[in-house]
Design a protein around this motif. Sequence first.
Motif, mmCIF file in Angstrom:
data_model
loop_
_atom_site.group_PDB
_atom_site.id
_atom_site.type_symbol
_atom_site.label_atom_id
_atom_site.label_comp_id
_atom_site.label_asym_id
_atom_site.label_seq_id
_atom_site.Cartn_x
_atom_site.Cartn_y
_atom_site.Cartn_z
ATOM 1 N N TRP A 269 0.850 -1.193 0.000
ATOM 2 C CA TRP A 269 0.000 0.000 0.000
ATOM 3 C C TRP A 269 0.886 1.244 0.000
ATOM 4 C CZ3 TRP A 269 -5.414 0.616 0.070
ATOM 5 C CH2 TRP A 269 -6.151 -0.575 0.118
ATOM 6 N N TYR A 270 0.566 2.146 -0.905
ATOM 7 C CA TYR A 270 1.205 3.452 -0.955
ATOM 8 C C TYR A 270 0.109 4.509 -0.950
ATOM 9 C CZ TYR A 270 5.816 1.553 -2.043
ATOM 10 O OH TYR A 270 7.034 0.900 -1.973
ATOM 11 N N ARG A 271 0.468 5.718 -0.585
ATOM 12 C CA ARG A 271 -0.487 6.806 -0.692
ATOM 13 C C ARG A 271 0.208 8.008 -1.312
ATOM 14 N NH1 ARG A 271 -1.550 8.977 5.523
ATOM 15 N NH2 ARG A 271 0.480 10.000 5.821
ATOM 16 N N GLN A 272 -0.595 8.848 -1.937
ATOM 17 C CA GLN A 272 -0.060 10.048 -2.565
ATOM 18 C C GLN A 272 -0.862 11.253 -2.110
ATOM 19 O OE1 GLN A 272 -0.092 10.155 -6.894
ATOM 20 N NE2 GLN A 272 1.643 11.565 -6.948
ATOM 21 N N LEU A 273 -0.220 12.098 -1.356
ATOM 22 C CA LEU A 273 -0.840 13.351 -0.942
ATOM 23 C C LEU A 273 -0.811 14.325 -2.107
ATOM 24 C CD1 LEU A 273 -0.065 11.881 1.754
ATOM 25 C CD2 LEU A 273 0.132 14.152 2.770
ATOM 26 N N PRO A 274 -1.693 15.315 -2.105
ATOM 27 C CA PRO A 274 -1.742 16.261 -3.224
ATOM 28 C C PRO A 274 -0.389 16.900 -3.515
ATOM 29 C CG PRO A 274 -3.627 16.565 -1.783
ATOM 30 C CD PRO A 274 -2.714 15.592 -1.086
ATOM 31 N N SER A 275 -0.026 16.885 -4.778
ATOM 32 C CA SER A 275 1.203 17.528 -5.260
ATOM 33 C C SER A 275 2.479 16.931 -4.674
ATOM 34 C CB SER A 275 1.181 19.040 -4.968
ATOM 35 O OG SER A 275 0.074 19.628 -5.585
ATOM 36 N N GLN A 276 2.425 15.696 -4.217
ATOM 37 C CA GLN A 276 3.620 15.047 -3.687
ATOM 38 C C GLN A 276 3.844 13.705 -4.360
ATOM 39 O OE1 GLN A 276 4.267 14.969 0.495
ATOM 40 N NE2 GLN A 276 3.091 16.833 0.886
ATOM 41 N N GLY A 277 5.025 13.138 -4.133
ATOM 42 C CA GLY A 277 5.303 11.802 -4.615
ATOM 43 C C GLY A 277 4.642 10.767 -3.725
ATOM 44 N N PRO A 278 4.454 9.566 -4.231
ATOM 45 C CA PRO A 278 3.859 8.505 -3.406
ATOM 46 C C PRO A 278 4.716 8.213 -2.184
ATOM 47 C CG PRO A 278 3.845 7.889 -5.719
ATOM 48 C CD PRO A 278 4.693 9.127 -5.603
ATOM 49 N N GLU A 279 4.040 7.708 -1.167
ATOM 50 C CA GLU A 279 4.685 7.417 0.109
ATOM 51 C C GLU A 279 4.297 6.001 0.523
ATOM 52 O OE1 GLU A 279 4.603 9.468 4.554
ATOM 53 O OE2 GLU A 279 2.823 9.555 3.294
ATOM 54 N N TYR A 280 5.283 5.216 0.915
ATOM 55 C CA TYR A 280 5.023 3.851 1.369
ATOM 56 C C TYR A 280 4.183 3.873 2.643
ATOM 57 C CZ TYR A 280 6.115 -0.551 3.783
ATOM 58 O OH TYR A 280 6.036 -1.735 4.471
ATOM 59 N N VAL A 281 3.215 2.959 2.717
ATOM 60 C CA VAL A 281 2.404 2.859 3.929
ATOM 61 C C VAL A 281 2.688 1.546 4.650
ATOM 62 C CG1 VAL A 281 0.066 2.812 4.882
ATOM 63 C CG2 VAL A 281 0.575 4.289 2.913
ATOM 64 N N ILE A 282 2.528 0.431 3.938
ATOM 65 C CA ILE A 282 2.665 -0.863 4.598
ATOM 66 C C ILE A 282 2.692 -1.958 3.544
ATOM 67 C CG2 ILE A 282 0.201 -1.405 4.840
ATOM 68 C CD1 ILE A 282 0.799 -2.109 7.815
ATOM 69 N N HIS A 283 3.210 -3.130 3.884
ATOM 70 C CA HIS A 283 3.092 -4.268 2.971
ATOM 71 C C HIS A 283 3.050 -5.566 3.777
ATOM 72 C CE1 HIS A 283 7.491 -4.633 3.462
ATOM 73 N NE2 HIS A 283 7.379 -5.860 2.994
ATOM 74 N N GLY A 284 2.535 -6.616 3.131
ATOM 75 C CA GLY A 284 2.446 -7.913 3.794
ATOM 76 C C GLY A 284 2.296 -9.035 2.788
#
Lengths: 113, 115
Positions: A35-50
């Motif tokens: 799972w990654y997330r992308q805040l407005p006007s930013q690059g994606p950010e790692y959240v978690i994996h399994g």
Amino acid sequence: DAKTTQPNSMESNEEEPVHLPCNHSTISGTDYIHWYRQLPSQGPEYVIHGLTSNVNNRMASLAIAEDRKSSTLILHRATLRDAAVYYCILRDVVQGGSEKLVFGKGTKLTVNP
Amino acid sequence: NAGVMQNPRHLVRRRGQEARLRCSPMKGHSHVYWYRQLPEEGLKFMVYLQKENIIDESGMPKERFSAEFPKEGPSILRIQQVVRGDSAAYFCASSKRGPMNTEAFFGQGTRLTVV
């Protein structure tokens, strides 16, 4: 590419839990769920994996179904800063070693004050 | 430890010019990925490189686009003879090893505008 299906959008209220679903019925035995997330006007950010077991970290929890055909990202207390597009991704391993992340359309999470 | 550094953050080019986008991976990371994001769309994979090698360029247009990750220095995404359709945000990511079981770190992106 292994495919995932997510709702286009979800809404939540601040300080309430959020459950973001993801279906991946064609997952293979060795695919990790990221799972990654992308805040407005930013690059994606790692959240978690399994892989198989549920996972927890400081950002979120990942609940993986027993048959691995679906998973749920859980934000325990949503804040306004969690408003972002959330991507559920299966690692795509191509013979020869490529392990690129393949992004779908994701779920746009809106957090209401 | 600085994150993934991309420069420039914004780049304006006239049609027909060349665009060079730079990406410095995190310290110790030898795997670099480039993605393109058109306005209001998701991220599209372009190319995956390890030091001095292109591992997977299946998402890169066959013409005008090239990428490299030399032994020394940043990774470069080069777009020759840019057209208006190349206007997009270009993101670079790096990871310590093949990221099946590890996280990739993304830069802030380079926003290319072709006028």
